[in-house]
Design a protein around this motif. Structure first.
Motif, mmCIF file in Angstrom:
data_model
loop_
_atom_site.group_PDB
_atom_site.id
_atom_site.type_symbol
_atom_site.label_atom_id
_atom_site.label_comp_id
_atom_site.label_asym_id
_atom_site.label_seq_id
_atom_site.Cartn_x
_atom_site.Cartn_y
_atom_site.Cartn_z
ATOM 1 N N ASN A 12 50.707 50.735 87.655
ATOM 2 C CA ASN A 12 50.096 50.001 88.834
ATOM 3 C C ASN A 12 51.204 49.352 89.130
ATOM 4 O OD1 ASN A 12 48.575 49.165 90.689
ATOM 5 N ND2 ASN A 12 47.473 47.671 89.583
ATOM 6 N N ASP A 24 51.862 55.198 94.421
ATOM 7 C CA ASP A 24 51.271 56.279 93.881
ATOM 8 C C ASP A 24 49.984 54.738 92.610
ATOM 9 O OD1 ASP A 24 53.191 55.008 92.359
ATOM 10 O OD2 ASP A 24 53.696 56.556 90.578
ATOM 11 N N SER A 77 47.973 55.465 89.226
ATOM 12 C CA SER A 77 48.010 56.941 88.491
ATOM 13 C C SER A 77 47.974 56.735 87.022
ATOM 14 C CB SER A 77 49.138 57.044 89.479
ATOM 15 O OG SER A 77 49.033 58.510 89.372
ATOM 16 N N GLU A 102 49.370 59.488 83.498
ATOM 17 C CA GLU A 102 49.659 60.237 82.434
ATOM 18 C C GLU A 102 48.618 60.853 81.757
ATOM 19 O OE1 GLU A 102 53.876 61.864 84.115
ATOM 20 O OE2 GLU A 102 53.483 61.189 81.950
ATOM 21 N N ASP A 144 52.680 63.576 85.939
ATOM 22 C CA ASP A 144 52.958 62.792 87.552
ATOM 23 C C ASP A 144 53.433 63.822 87.909
ATOM 24 O OD1 ASP A 144 55.070 62.194 88.801
ATOM 25 O OD2 ASP A 144 53.984 60.194 88.462
ATOM 26 N N THR A 190 50.150 59.391 98.014
ATOM 27 C CA THR A 190 49.555 60.018 96.856
ATOM 28 C C THR A 190 48.505 60.367 96.513
ATOM 29 O OG1 THR A 190 49.012 57.283 98.291
ATOM 30 C CG2 THR A 190 47.330 58.059 97.339
ATOM 31 N N HIS A 219 49.398 62.333 93.203
ATOM 32 C CA HIS A 219 49.429 61.451 91.970
ATOM 33 C C HIS A 219 48.128 61.282 91.694
ATOM 34 C CE1 HIS A 219 53.628 60.210 93.909
ATOM 35 N NE2 HIS A 219 53.800 60.137 92.377
ATOM 36 N N ASN A 220 47.782 60.531 90.477
ATOM 37 C CA ASN A 220 46.582 60.736 89.905
ATOM 38 C C ASN A 220 45.818 59.445 90.049
ATOM 39 O OD1 ASN A 220 47.206 63.613 88.487
ATOM 40 N ND2 ASN A 220 48.856 62.688 87.350
ATOM 41 N N THR A 221 45.177 59.285 91.288
ATOM 42 C CA THR A 221 45.035 58.696 91.818
ATOM 43 C C THR A 221 44.106 58.449 93.281
ATOM 44 O OG1 THR A 221 45.012 55.969 92.584
ATOM 45 C CG2 THR A 221 46.833 57.579 93.087
ATOM 46 N N SER A 248 43.283 58.276 97.312
ATOM 47 C CA SER A 248 43.281 58.477 98.882
ATOM 48 C C SER A 248 42.261 58.166 99.014
ATOM 49 C CB SER A 248 44.338 59.245 98.949
ATOM 50 O OG SER A 248 43.366 60.809 98.815
ATOM 51 N N TRP A 272 39.993 62.117 95.004
ATOM 52 C CA TRP A 272 40.946 61.682 93.313
ATOM 53 C C TRP A 272 41.239 63.205 93.351
ATOM 54 C CZ3 TRP A 272 36.197 59.971 94.962
ATOM 55 C CH2 TRP A 272 35.671 58.355 94.217
#
Length: 318
Positions: A95, A115, A118, A120, A131, A150, A153-155, A157, A239
């Protein structure tokens, strides 16, 4: 982890190592500081230590007695990095935001991808959710902005936009930016907990603030990710989970996802308050500068009114 920009650059390299394998540095550190614990995780004596620290380095290294050290969960709040770790289970939470050198003195950050929130994830020592990396800088504006976007990445949008508005003129700059906030960090032998948020979507015509909570139940090798959105309006949420290139994933009964790698499998369940769609797409992972390989991406999408109830994702070893 390959979070943020990476170009495989090294000053005076005296050995050949994978760009994400930093154990050679611990080989040097073991000799310079007399640290048996560094030796224990340095893999082996590396030639770099000889060139940096002199002709007796191998003798010094061999004289250090290896000792077992337990590496525990750790928060690096100024950088915006939070590590949840238990034996070979590992989650790296990012973050972070725009660094101070971009003339944002209020920022606490260390790199410049869109990101925030996000992560890993490695299970039993195997990388599952990763990532995607950097790929390249100036060779292609489209590729540069794709890999720092965005959705790569693992977050989450929102409305198919980026947390930072990317510049098409300067491939290292942004037109607008958001900032991260850290609300809570706890770690103990039973669980780790991190709560954070970011302001990247306050720029929308109907602003939204994203809050995310991570809980790691160590005994059960299970993670909970809880997303909540404050603001107004009806928004499209997406996601994306990017898997390592050798992870095979499949959707089961439209409700859960199974990921398999080297005879280790994980199960992902979704507890969403609204209807959602899931799809497995082909994406890319860049493990070194200038190269990319195909990998699977799980995309979950939903339309909902904000403020929302919580969206819960559970990931566990199957």
């Amino acid at each position: 982890p390959v979070i943020g920009d990476q170009d495989d650059g090294r000053f005076l390299p005296f050995g050949v190592h994978d760009n994400s394998d930093h154990r050679y540095l611990l080989s040097i550190g073991a000799v310079l500081f007399g640290r048996p614990d560094f030796k224990s995780v340095s893999d082996e004596f590396r030639n770099d230590a000889f060139f940096y620290a002199g002709s007796k380095t191998k003798q010094i290294y061999q004289g250090l007695i290896k000792e077992k050290r337990v590496y525990e969960s750790k928060a690096f709040k100024d950088a915006g990095f939070f590590i949840m770790k238990n034996n070979l289970d590992y989650m790296f939470i990012n973050n972070s935001g725009i660094p101070k050198y971009f003339d944002y003195p209020e920022s606490k950050a260390s790199h410049t991808h869109a990101d925030m929130l996000s992560f890993e994830l490695a299970v039993n020592g195997e990388d599952f959710i990763v990532d995607p990396g950097t790929y390249q800088y100036t060779g292609s504006r489209e590729s540069r902005n794709l890999f720092r976007s965005t959705k790569m990445h693992n977050t989450v949008s929102i409305d198919k936009t980026n947390q930072h508005r990317l510049s098409n003129k300067n491939m290292f700059a942004y037109e607008t930016v958001g900032f991260p906030n850290h609300h809570k960090w706890e770690t103990n032998p039973e669980y780790d907990l991190y709560e954070g948020s970011h302001t990247g979507y306050l720029k929308l015509p109907e602003p939204v603030e994203h809050f995310r909570k991570f809980i790691f139940h160590k005994q059960f090798s299970k993670w909970e990710i809880v997303d909540k959105f404050e603001g107004s309006g009806i928004h499209h949420l997406e996601w994306n989970l990017h898997f390592d290139s050798d992870v095979d994933i499949r959707i089961v009964d439209g409700q859960k996802v199974i990921g398999l790698k080297n005879n280790i499998s994980i199960e992902i369940l979704f507890g969403f308050p609204v209807e959602f769609a899931m799809a497995v797409n082909t994406g890319f992972v860049s493990k070194s500068f200038g190269s990319k390989i195909e990998a699977q991406v799980l995309t979950i999408s939903a339309d909902t009114k904000i403020p929302s109830d919580t969206f819960r994702t559970e990931i566990g070893r199957k």
